[in-house]
Design a protein around this motif. Structure first.
Motif, mmCIF file in Angstrom:
data_model
loop_
_atom_site.group_PDB
_atom_site.id
_atom_site.type_symbol
_atom_site.label_atom_id
_atom_site.label_comp_id
_atom_site.label_asym_id
_atom_site.label_seq_id
_atom_site.Cartn_x
_atom_site.Cartn_y
_atom_site.Cartn_z
ATOM 1 N N HIS A 176 18.034 61.802 92.556
ATOM 2 C CA HIS A 176 19.215 62.261 93.282
ATOM 3 C C HIS A 176 20.174 61.079 93.430
ATOM 4 O O HIS A 176 19.735 59.931 93.497
ATOM 5 N N ARG A 177 21.446 61.337 93.472
ATOM 6 C CA ARG A 177 22.432 60.304 93.834
ATOM 7 C C ARG A 177 23.019 60.709 95.173
ATOM 8 O O ARG A 177 23.528 61.817 95.325
ATOM 9 N N LYS B 217 25.444 59.741 98.694
ATOM 10 C CA LYS B 217 26.665 59.034 99.077
ATOM 11 C C LYS B 217 26.432 58.002 100.176
ATOM 12 O O LYS B 217 27.322 57.224 100.478
ATOM 13 N N SER B 218 25.243 58.018 100.785
ATOM 14 C CA SER B 218 24.965 57.047 101.844
ATOM 15 C C SER B 218 23.495 56.654 101.820
ATOM 16 O O SER B 218 22.642 57.405 101.331
ATOM 17 N N ALA B 219 23.224 55.488 102.366
ATOM 18 C CA ALA B 219 21.841 55.008 102.457
ATOM 19 C C ALA B 219 21.019 55.941 103.341
ATOM 20 O O ALA B 219 19.860 56.238 103.049
ATOM 21 N N TRP B 220 21.620 56.422 104.406
ATOM 22 C CA TRP B 220 20.900 57.296 105.322
ATOM 23 C C TRP B 220 20.491 58.596 104.624
ATOM 24 O O TRP B 220 19.349 59.042 104.737
ATOM 25 N N LEU B 221 21.416 59.199 103.878
ATOM 26 C CA LEU B 221 21.082 60.426 103.151
ATOM 27 C C LEU B 221 20.032 60.163 102.066
ATOM 28 O O LEU B 221 19.194 61.019 101.789
ATOM 29 N N ALA B 222 20.076 58.984 101.476
ATOM 30 C CA ALA B 222 19.054 58.616 100.490
ATOM 31 C C ALA B 222 17.681 58.561 101.143
ATOM 32 O O ALA B 222 16.692 59.047 100.586
ATOM 33 N N MET B 223 17.602 57.996 102.337
ATOM 34 C CA MET B 223 16.323 57.933 103.043
ATOM 35 C C MET B 223 15.848 59.330 103.448
ATOM 36 O O MET B 223 14.649 59.612 103.411
ATOM 37 N N PRO C 202 31.265 47.024 97.982
ATOM 38 C CA PRO C 202 30.039 47.462 98.632
ATOM 39 C C PRO C 202 29.500 48.712 97.945
ATOM 40 O O PRO C 202 30.254 49.428 97.286
ATOM 41 N N PRO C 203 28.197 48.972 98.087
ATOM 42 C CA PRO C 203 27.645 50.156 97.428
ATOM 43 C C PRO C 203 28.372 51.414 97.885
ATOM 44 O O PRO C 203 28.656 51.572 99.057
ATOM 45 N N THR C 204 28.685 52.268 96.945
ATOM 46 C CA THR C 204 29.341 53.522 97.289
ATOM 47 C C THR C 204 28.437 54.705 97.016
ATOM 48 O O THR C 204 28.782 55.826 97.317
ATOM 49 N N ALA C 205 27.274 54.443 96.439
ATOM 50 C CA ALA C 205 26.300 55.500 96.167
ATOM 51 C C ALA C 205 24.917 54.860 96.097
ATOM 52 O O ALA C 205 24.792 53.641 95.981
ATOM 53 N N PHE C 206 23.919 55.702 96.163
ATOM 54 C CA PHE C 206 22.538 55.244 96.115
ATOM 55 C C PHE C 206 21.747 56.165 95.200
ATOM 56 O O PHE C 206 21.776 57.385 95.377
ATOM 57 N N ASP C 207 21.085 55.590 94.217
ATOM 58 C CA ASP C 207 20.216 56.358 93.330
ATOM 59 C C ASP C 207 18.832 56.419 93.949
ATOM 60 O O ASP C 207 18.257 55.387 94.322
ATOM 61 N N VAL C 208 18.314 57.627 94.069
ATOM 62 C CA VAL C 208 17.012 57.864 94.676
ATOM 63 C C VAL C 208 16.134 58.531 93.634
ATOM 64 O O VAL C 208 16.597 59.383 92.879
ATOM 65 N N GLY C 209 14.874 58.156 93.577
ATOM 66 C CA GLY C 209 13.996 58.784 92.608
ATOM 67 C C GLY C 209 12.536 58.680 92.987
ATOM 68 O O GLY C 209 12.153 57.905 93.864
ATOM 69 N N CYS C 210 11.755 59.488 92.301
ATOM 70 C CA CYS C 210 10.316 59.507 92.504
ATOM 71 C C CYS C 210 9.645 59.609 91.142
ATOM 72 O O CYS C 210 10.033 60.437 90.319
ATOM 73 N N ALA D 57 11.770 55.462 95.454
ATOM 74 C CA ALA D 57 12.649 54.293 95.501
ATOM 75 C C ALA D 57 14.109 54.682 95.670
ATOM 76 O O ALA D 57 14.537 55.749 95.228
ATOM 77 N N VAL D 58 14.851 53.778 96.311
ATOM 78 C CA VAL D 58 16.299 53.902 96.477
ATOM 79 C C VAL D 58 16.921 52.601 96.002
ATOM 80 O O VAL D 58 16.473 51.523 96.374
ATOM 81 N N ALA D 59 17.962 52.713 95.184
ATOM 82 C CA ALA D 59 18.683 51.528 94.712
ATOM 83 C C ALA D 59 20.178 51.732 94.923
ATOM 84 O O ALA D 59 20.722 52.775 94.555
ATOM 85 N N PRO D 60 20.850 50.752 95.524
ATOM 86 C CA PRO D 60 22.302 50.866 95.675
ATOM 87 C C PRO D 60 22.989 50.821 94.317
ATOM 88 O O PRO D 60 22.561 50.099 93.419
ATOM 89 N N VAL D 61 24.021 51.616 94.178
ATOM 90 C CA VAL D 61 24.853 51.594 92.978
ATOM 91 C C VAL D 61 26.068 50.759 93.347
ATOM 92 O O VAL D 61 26.870 51.158 94.188
ATOM 93 N N VAL D 62 26.174 49.581 92.762
ATOM 94 C CA VAL D 62 27.275 48.679 93.062
ATOM 95 C C VAL D 62 28.273 48.760 91.922
ATOM 96 O O VAL D 62 27.934 48.532 90.759
ATOM 97 N N LEU D 63 29.490 49.088 92.257
ATOM 98 C CA LEU D 63 30.536 49.232 91.256
ATOM 99 C C LEU D 63 31.367 47.963 91.183
ATOM 100 O O LEU D 63 31.633 47.314 92.191
ATOM 101 N N VAL D 64 31.761 47.597 90.000
ATOM 102 C CA VAL D 64 32.629 46.439 89.805
ATOM 103 C C VAL D 64 34.053 46.872 90.091
ATOM 104 O O VAL D 64 34.527 47.877 89.553
ATOM 105 N N ARG D 65 34.709 46.117 90.938
ATOM 106 C CA ARG D 65 36.102 46.431 91.282
ATOM 107 C C ARG D 65 36.984 46.147 90.078
ATOM 108 O O ARG D 65 36.877 45.113 89.438
ATOM 109 N N HIS D 66 37.833 47.081 89.768
ATOM 110 C CA HIS D 66 38.739 46.937 88.621
ATOM 111 C C HIS D 66 40.154 46.897 89.165
ATOM 112 O O HIS D 66 40.656 47.867 89.708
#
Length: 119
Positions: A31-32, A34-40, A7-15, A99-108
């Motif tokens: 900004h990066r 740690k949560s969707a709420w903080l991104a909003m 699941p997304p663990t971070a959210f990239d936010v920008g203008c 805009a806000v985009a989830p950062v999805v990490l590939v599980r290793h």
């Protein structure tokens, strides 16, 4: 959710801003979070900085968006589904895109590494 995706663990936010006639992008912060709420929260604050510079006819819909809890809940739902959320402010020939985009990490993990090594 696809196998191997966490699941997304971070959210990239920008203008960014651009003019319709020029199409050159001007970055207005990022900004990066740690949560969707903080991104909003970051998006709404950044919109507040922009709205103070707009003419009243352009500012009214932005102020409405800033206080629209239903729209923010819809945005959080989209982000939770690993979708990008964007809001565009129009002021004459100028467009501001928040805009806000989830950062999805590939599980290793060891199994995945062994599969890749065997291929």
């Amino acid at each position: 959710m696809s196998a191997g995706l966490a699941p997304p663990t971070a959210f990239d936010v920008g203008c960014v801003a651009y003019t319709v006639s020029n199409r050159s992008l001007y970055e207005l912060g990022g900004h990066r979070s740690k949560s969707a709420w903080l991104a909003m929260v970051w998006l709404v604050r950044r919109a507040g900085h922009i709205v103070d510079q707009l003419d009243p006819p352009a500012a009214a819909p932005v102020r409405a968006w800033m206080s629209d809890g239903c729209e923010h809940a819809r945005a959080l739902l989209r982000l939770g589904q690993q979708e990008t959320y964007a809001y565009t402010i129009c002021d004459g020939d100028v467009r501001y895109v928040l805009a806000v985009a989830p950062v999805v990490l590939v599980r290793h993990d060891a199994d995945q590494e062994a599969t890749c090594a065997a291929a």
